[in-house]
Design an enzyme around this catalytic site. Structure first.
Site, PDB file in Angstrom:
ATOM      1  N   ARG A 127      29.158 -24.018 -25.075  1.00 32.02           N
ATOM      2  CA  ARG A 127      30.431 -23.176 -25.695  1.00 32.02           C
ATOM      3  C   ARG A 127      30.326 -22.108 -26.088  1.00 32.02           C
ATOM      4  O   ARG A 127      29.258 -21.586 -25.944  1.00 32.02           O
ATOM      5  CB  ARG A 127      30.800 -24.389 -26.469  1.00 32.02           C
ATOM      6  CG  ARG A 127      29.653 -24.262 -27.582  1.00 32.02           C
ATOM      7  CD  ARG A 127      30.595 -25.355 -29.309  1.00 32.02           C
ATOM      8  NE  ARG A 127      29.551 -24.583 -29.745  1.00 32.02           N
ATOM      9  CZ  ARG A 127      29.490 -25.883 -30.858  1.00 32.02           C
ATOM     10  NH1 ARG A 127      29.842 -26.231 -31.238  1.00 32.02           N
ATOM     11  NH2 ARG A 127      28.116 -25.740 -31.597  1.00 32.02           N
ATOM     12  N   ASN A 165      36.641 -20.890 -33.464  1.00 28.04           N
ATOM     13  CA  ASN A 165      35.671 -21.622 -34.298  1.00 28.04           C
ATOM     14  C   ASN A 165      34.142 -21.269 -34.549  1.00 28.04           C
ATOM     15  O   ASN A 165      33.952 -20.160 -33.328  1.00 28.04           O
ATOM     16  CB  ASN A 165      35.614 -23.302 -33.645  1.00 28.04           C
ATOM     17  CG  ASN A 165      34.765 -24.371 -34.396  1.00 28.04           C
ATOM     18  OD1 ASN A 165      35.533 -24.585 -35.850  1.00 28.04           O
ATOM     19  ND2 ASN A 165      33.592 -24.673 -34.088  1.00 28.04           N
ATOM     20  N   GLU A 166      33.909 -21.076 -35.409  1.00 29.81           N
ATOM     21  CA  GLU A 166      32.516 -20.541 -36.097  1.00 29.81           C
ATOM     22  C   GLU A 166      32.275 -19.659 -34.639  1.00 29.81           C
ATOM     23  O   GLU A 166      31.275 -19.377 -34.177  1.00 29.81           O
ATOM     24  CB  GLU A 166      31.956 -21.469 -35.963  1.00 29.81           C
ATOM     25  CG  GLU A 166      31.445 -22.935 -36.999  1.00 29.81           C
ATOM     26  CD  GLU A 166      30.516 -23.450 -36.952  1.00 29.81           C
ATOM     27  OE1 GLU A 166      29.923 -23.471 -35.972  1.00 29.81           O
ATOM     28  OE2 GLU A 166      30.096 -24.400 -38.096  1.00 29.81           O
ATOM     29  N   GLU A 323      33.432 -27.980 -42.793  1.00 31.22           N
ATOM     30  CA  GLU A 323      32.124 -28.425 -42.545  1.00 31.22           C
ATOM     31  C   GLU A 323      31.010 -28.502 -42.834  1.00 31.22           C
ATOM     32  O   GLU A 323      30.776 -28.303 -43.296  1.00 31.22           O
ATOM     33  CB  GLU A 323      31.812 -28.678 -40.957  1.00 31.22           C
ATOM     34  CG  GLU A 323      33.485 -27.851 -39.142  1.00 31.22           C
ATOM     35  CD  GLU A 323      32.698 -27.150 -38.104  1.00 31.22           C
ATOM     36  OE1 GLU A 323      30.930 -27.784 -38.216  1.00 31.22           O
ATOM     37  OE2 GLU A 323      33.518 -26.782 -37.178  1.00 31.22           O
ATOM     38  N   TRP A 331      21.003 -31.111 -34.455  1.00 31.61           N
ATOM     39  CA  TRP A 331      20.632 -30.293 -33.824  1.00 31.61           C
ATOM     40  C   TRP A 331      18.956 -29.183 -34.985  1.00 31.61           C
ATOM     41  O   TRP A 331      18.578 -28.037 -34.363  1.00 31.61           O
ATOM     42  CB  TRP A 331      21.432 -28.272 -33.722  1.00 31.61           C
ATOM     43  CG  TRP A 331      22.062 -28.944 -35.498  1.00 31.61           C
ATOM     44  CD1 TRP A 331      23.547 -29.506 -34.818  1.00 31.61           C
ATOM     45  CD2 TRP A 331      22.575 -27.981 -36.312  1.00 31.61           C
ATOM     46  NE1 TRP A 331      23.816 -29.664 -36.226  1.00 31.61           N
ATOM     47  CE2 TRP A 331      23.056 -28.219 -37.159  1.00 31.61           C
ATOM     48  CE3 TRP A 331      21.384 -27.369 -36.997  1.00 31.61           C
ATOM     49  CZ2 TRP A 331      23.629 -28.124 -38.206  1.00 31.61           C
ATOM     50  CZ3 TRP A 331      21.191 -26.200 -37.794  1.00 31.61           C
ATOM     51  CH2 TRP A 331      23.083 -27.195 -38.414  1.00 31.61           C
ATOM     52  N   GLU A 371      26.419 -33.975 -28.829  1.00 31.38           N
ATOM     53  CA  GLU A 371      26.774 -33.860 -30.507  1.00 31.38           C
ATOM     54  C   GLU A 371      27.156 -35.464 -30.825  1.00 31.38           C
ATOM     55  O   GLU A 371      27.172 -35.527 -31.366  1.00 31.38           O
ATOM     56  CB  GLU A 371      27.592 -33.279 -30.865  1.00 31.38           C
ATOM     57  CG  GLU A 371      27.717 -31.990 -31.211  1.00 31.38           C
ATOM     58  CD  GLU A 371      28.385 -31.008 -31.418  1.00 31.38           C
ATOM     59  OE1 GLU A 371      29.409 -31.055 -31.284  1.00 31.38           O
ATOM     60  OE2 GLU A 371      27.401 -30.195 -31.900  1.00 31.38           O
ATOM     61  N   LYS A 372      26.520 -36.425 -29.738  1.00 30.24           N
ATOM     62  CA  LYS A 372      25.733 -37.577 -29.629  1.00 30.24           C
ATOM     63  C   LYS A 372      25.442 -38.286 -30.578  1.00 30.24           C
ATOM     64  O   LYS A 372      26.096 -39.909 -31.807  1.00 30.24           O
ATOM     65  CB  LYS A 372      26.426 -38.506 -28.588  1.00 30.24           C
ATOM     66  CG  LYS A 372      25.388 -38.186 -27.708  1.00 30.24           C
ATOM     67  CD  LYS A 372      25.024 -39.186 -27.129  1.00 30.24           C
ATOM     68  CE  LYS A 372      23.991 -39.200 -25.674  1.00 30.24           C
ATOM     69  NZ  LYS A 372      23.795 -37.764 -25.173  1.00 30.24           N
TER      70      LYS A 372
HETATM   71  C1  GLA Z   1      29.274 -26.373 -36.035  1.00 29.21           C
HETATM   72  C2  GLA Z   1      30.592 -26.602 -35.103  1.00 29.21           C
HETATM   73  C3  GLA Z   1      31.189 -28.321 -35.076  1.00 29.21           C
HETATM   74  C4  GLA Z   1      30.111 -28.735 -34.536  1.00 29.21           C
HETATM   75  C5  GLA Z   1      28.592 -28.813 -35.781  1.00 29.21           C
HETATM   76  C6  GLA Z   1      27.566 -29.730 -35.426  1.00 29.21           C
HETATM   77  O1  GLA Z   1      29.980 -26.104 -37.004  1.00 29.21           O
HETATM   78  O2  GLA Z   1      31.615 -25.667 -35.582  1.00 29.21           O
HETATM   79  O3  GLA Z   1      31.967 -28.222 -33.608  1.00 29.21           O
HETATM   80  O4  GLA Z   1      28.867 -28.735 -33.341  1.00 29.21           O
HETATM   81  O5  GLA Z   1      28.072 -27.286 -36.015  1.00 29.21           O
HETATM   82  O6  GLA Z   1      26.755 -29.525 -37.039  1.00 29.21           O
END
Ligand code: GLA
Ligand code: GLA
Length: 707
Positions: A127, A165-166, A323, A331, A371-372
């Site tokens: 991504r 996002n991030e 989050e 991870w 991320e499962k």
């Molecule tokens: C980040 C991303 C999420 C996800 C989380 C997993 O914060 O924004 O999409 O990947 O990590 O910890």
């Protein structure tokens, strides 16, 4: 610094307009319904109601689904979800969906893919594979933002916009041709002329003199150490380039949906240093942050540090925890599940530092994809699970017992740690006296020392006014522009107590060394001078001996003494004390500086002081040094002695009310002595392992903070 507004400005659909609605906690998650068949959606909203979810972040990674081809759009499924959520009282923090470009776009335009320092292409397959400076990516992204904003402008579920996002999670450093061009434009704006660039970058060194902007590059793989100022400017530029993307999306949103607040989720956590969030805060309507706990001895301290810094980046206003995790992530090298009580503790420690939202990644744990194995509010086991029960209990606590706390502000402390992004960037550059120095770790170690002593301290970004603080620790304040040096001196002369450390006050904003002996512009204030650095080899340590009360100063004038032995690592300095008033609090008893001063403190005319710690003492050694420095500044713990170190105190205030959060930092039960105030969280005599208690207290006496 322009400050972000607070999440109080969120448009809560069922509450009328935000400005008149009573504040309440947001509780929810990233919601990715596109990962599931439609039959699951009604079950999702049923469980959301059961858990007390009132807000979800939607469509974060939905670009490929929303725009399956350059001229194809498919909003039907999102319309349906938006309606369903609204019918069930769940508001939406709607993503602009630009975080991850779809395969059709990258296949047609591989020139939007980032390039690494070593010249490799970052391919699609994960991504965020886009260049922050690609005009082509920007055009496609803004077209999507425009489509989203146009379609959902009037939707009653829409509470806020979530840009991308991030930003920068995976793509902050891009060395492509687009980046090179944008870097040159950024440098032209900063320096005006090539001559000024040459002066700032010190290009007389190694034959780097430029005669034309076109010759200037990002710091790509080079034969040896790249120019340090070029590296520092590239760090500044890379953060600014992402902020420019944030602004570009925000401008579309403001034009089409002027009343809807805009945010983006920061990553104030651990080693995420690429984004200069203190300046980003001015770009959003309210600050949001993501945080993931790293289990380990300082894991909880780090969570508190990050939450504290986020709250201060938000200017003390409530902010949004966008989050975190209900249990394990996927991870880290080893991904530990949270133990009973840790889910609520982690959430509430963010709340203690001003979060008005508790959101998780993600709502339902994925069955497929990368991320499962990442936990969620609804785990693989389903709703019949300890995780879901803990989630529902937390939702109830926020909605009921803790409801009065929503909308209150972090109460400022009387001590602070100055957190300086520029020093973080510059002090860790290569070709330095030691490659082992870790800026954020040193700052965290000081924070751990405050926690060990039970003393509240704010973690504040540079630029925060210091006048309300009696004591400020500025660890490794490596980059010291003369204006900041003057400000610190003025503050100390006005009664402030400054504590700083090794490798501080070394360079100006261009990473040019202050000459005449270290630490340049702080020499006089600290009353010392250093001719050479004395970094230590891996595994090497030195012993420090406290000198007892008052050596080198009239007895009793300081009331600040160090006794006993300490162990230093990483660094030492060859200190010469230059002012007879400077008190030596500890000397080196071993190593290359044996006999020399190791920790000093100079009383500053005007009532303040300036202390210097020339080695790394770590979380074990620092409390013993910090305690007398706090004492001399008239500060101490506001907690009963038996709770100090075991419990973290944090305070939020609203009008006359003060809310004291007491977080059990241990995995043991802690007996609570009688405490003034009324418990919002039951009346516990014992704080369970990882437990958090919240007390409402009458207002503090003026001029005196106390929990
Ligand atoms: C980040 C991303 C999420 C996800 C989380 C997993 O914060 O924004 O999409 O990947 O990590 O910890
Ligand atoms: C080599 C080079 C010098 C200098 C030194 C530094 O000897 O020739 O220019 O870089 O290394 O140690």
């Amino acid at each position: 610094m322009t400050r972000a507004r607070s999440p109080r400005w969120l448009r809560w659909p069922s509450d009328g307009t935000a400005e008149t609605a009573a504040p309440r906690f947001a509780f929810g998650a990233d919601y990715n319904p596109e990962q599931w068949p439609r039959e699951v959606w009604p079950e999702d909203v049923r469980l959301m109601r059961q858990a007390g979810v009132n807000l979800v972040s939607l469509a974060i990674f939905s670009w490929a689904r929303l725009q399956p081809g350059p001229e194809e759009w498919d909003f039907g499924w999102l319309d349906e979800i938006m309606d369903l959520l609204h019918e069930n009282g769940v508001a939406v923090d709607l993503a602009t969906a630009t975080a991850s470009p779809p395969p059709w776009l990258t296949a047609a335009h591989p020139e939007i893919l980032p390039v690494t320092r070593t010249g490799e292409t970052v391919w699609p397959g994960a991504r965020q594979h886009w260049r922050p400076t690609s005009p082509l990516f920007r055009a496609h992204a803004l077209r999507l933002v425009e489509a989203m904003a146009t379609r959902y402008a009037g939707h009653p579920a829409l509470a806020a916009w979530h840009v991308s996002n991030e930003l920068g999670c995976h793509n902050v450093y891009d060395y492509s041709e687009d980046a090179a061009e944008a870097f040159r434009a950024w440098l032209r704006a900063r320096y005006g002329t090539v001559a000024a660039l040459n002066a700032a970058w010190g290009t007389a060194f190694w034959s780097q003199h430029y005669t034309d902007w076109a010759q200037v590059l990002p710091p790509r793989l080079a034969a040896s150490h790249p120019n340090p100022t070029q590296q520092l400017d590239f760090a500044r530029f890379s953060s600014d380039a992402l902020a420019a993307h944030l602004r570009a999306e925000r401008e579309v949103l403001r034009r089409l949906t002027p009343g809807v607040p805009v945010t983006t989720n920061f990553m104030v956590m651990g080693g995420t240093k690429g984004m200069h969030y203190p300046s980003w805060a001015a770009e959003v309507d309210f600050v949001s942050n993501d945080h993931y706990l790293h289990p380990g001895p300082q894991g909880l301290d780090e969570l508190s540090f990050s939450a504290n810094l986020t709250g201060n980046i938000a200017g003390g206003e409530p902010w949004f925890l966008m989050e975190h995790s209900t249990s394990a992530v996927n991870w880290q090298p080893v991904n530990r599940a949270k133990r009973p009580g840790e889910l609520a503790r982690d959430s509430l420690l963010h709340v203690a530092h001003g979060a008005d939202a508790v959101c998780f990644f993600q709502w339902r744990q994925s069955a497929a994809g990368a991320e499962k194995y990442h936990s969620a509010m609804v785990p693989h086991a389903g709703a019949d699970s300890a995780v879901f029960r803990s989630v529902a209990a937390l939702g109830r606590l926020l909605r009921e017992e803790l409801a009065p706390v929503a909308g209150s502000r972090r109460a400022p402390a009387e001590a602070a740690i100055l957190f300086d992004w520029e020093s973080w960037w510059a002090s860790e550059l290569d070709s330095h006296p030691s490659a082992r120095l870790r800026y954020r770790q040193e700052a965290l170690d000081w924070y751990s020392a405050f926690l060990a002593l039970g003393v509240r301290a704010d973690v504040v970004p540079t630029g925060t006014p210091l006048d309300g603080y009696r004591l400020v620790v500025a660890p490794i304040l490596h980059v010291l522009p003369s204006a900041l040096a003057k400000e610190l001196t003025r503050w100390a002369e006005g009664g402030g107590h400054l504590v700083t450390t090794y490798f501080s006050g070394i360079v100006d904003e261009h990473d040019h060394v202050w000459l005449g002996g270290y630490p340049g512009p702080l020499r006089e204030l600290l009353g010392l001078r250093i001719e050479e650095f004395g970094p230590l080899l891996d595994g090497e340590t030195v012993t420090l001996e406290g000198t007892g009360p008052g050596e080198g100063a009239p007895a009793g004038t300081l009331g600040c003494a160090l006794t006993g032995t300490l162990t230093g690592s990483l660094w030492t300095d060859e200190i010469t004390v230059t002012d007879p008033a400077t008190e030596v609090l500890a000397r080196y008893a071993s190593g290359p500086q044996a006999g020399r001063a190791a920790i000093t403190r100079r009383p500053v005319p005007g009532g303040g002081s300036a202390a210097y710690v020339s080695t790394r003492l770590g979380p074990e050694g620092l409390p013993g040094v910090l305690a007398p420095l706090l004492g001399a500044a008239g500060l101490g713990s506001e907690l009963p002695p038996q709770l100090r170190g075991l419990v973290e105190p944090a305070v939020r205030t609203a009008g006359d009310a003060r809310y004291l959060f007491l977080t059990n930092r241990t995995d043991r039960p802690i007996e609570l002595p009688p405490l003034e105030g009324e418990f919002l969280t039951g009346s516990p005599e014992v704080l369970p392992p990882h437990g958090v208690a919240v007390l409402r207290r009458p207002p503090a006496a003026p001029g005196r903070a106390r929990p």
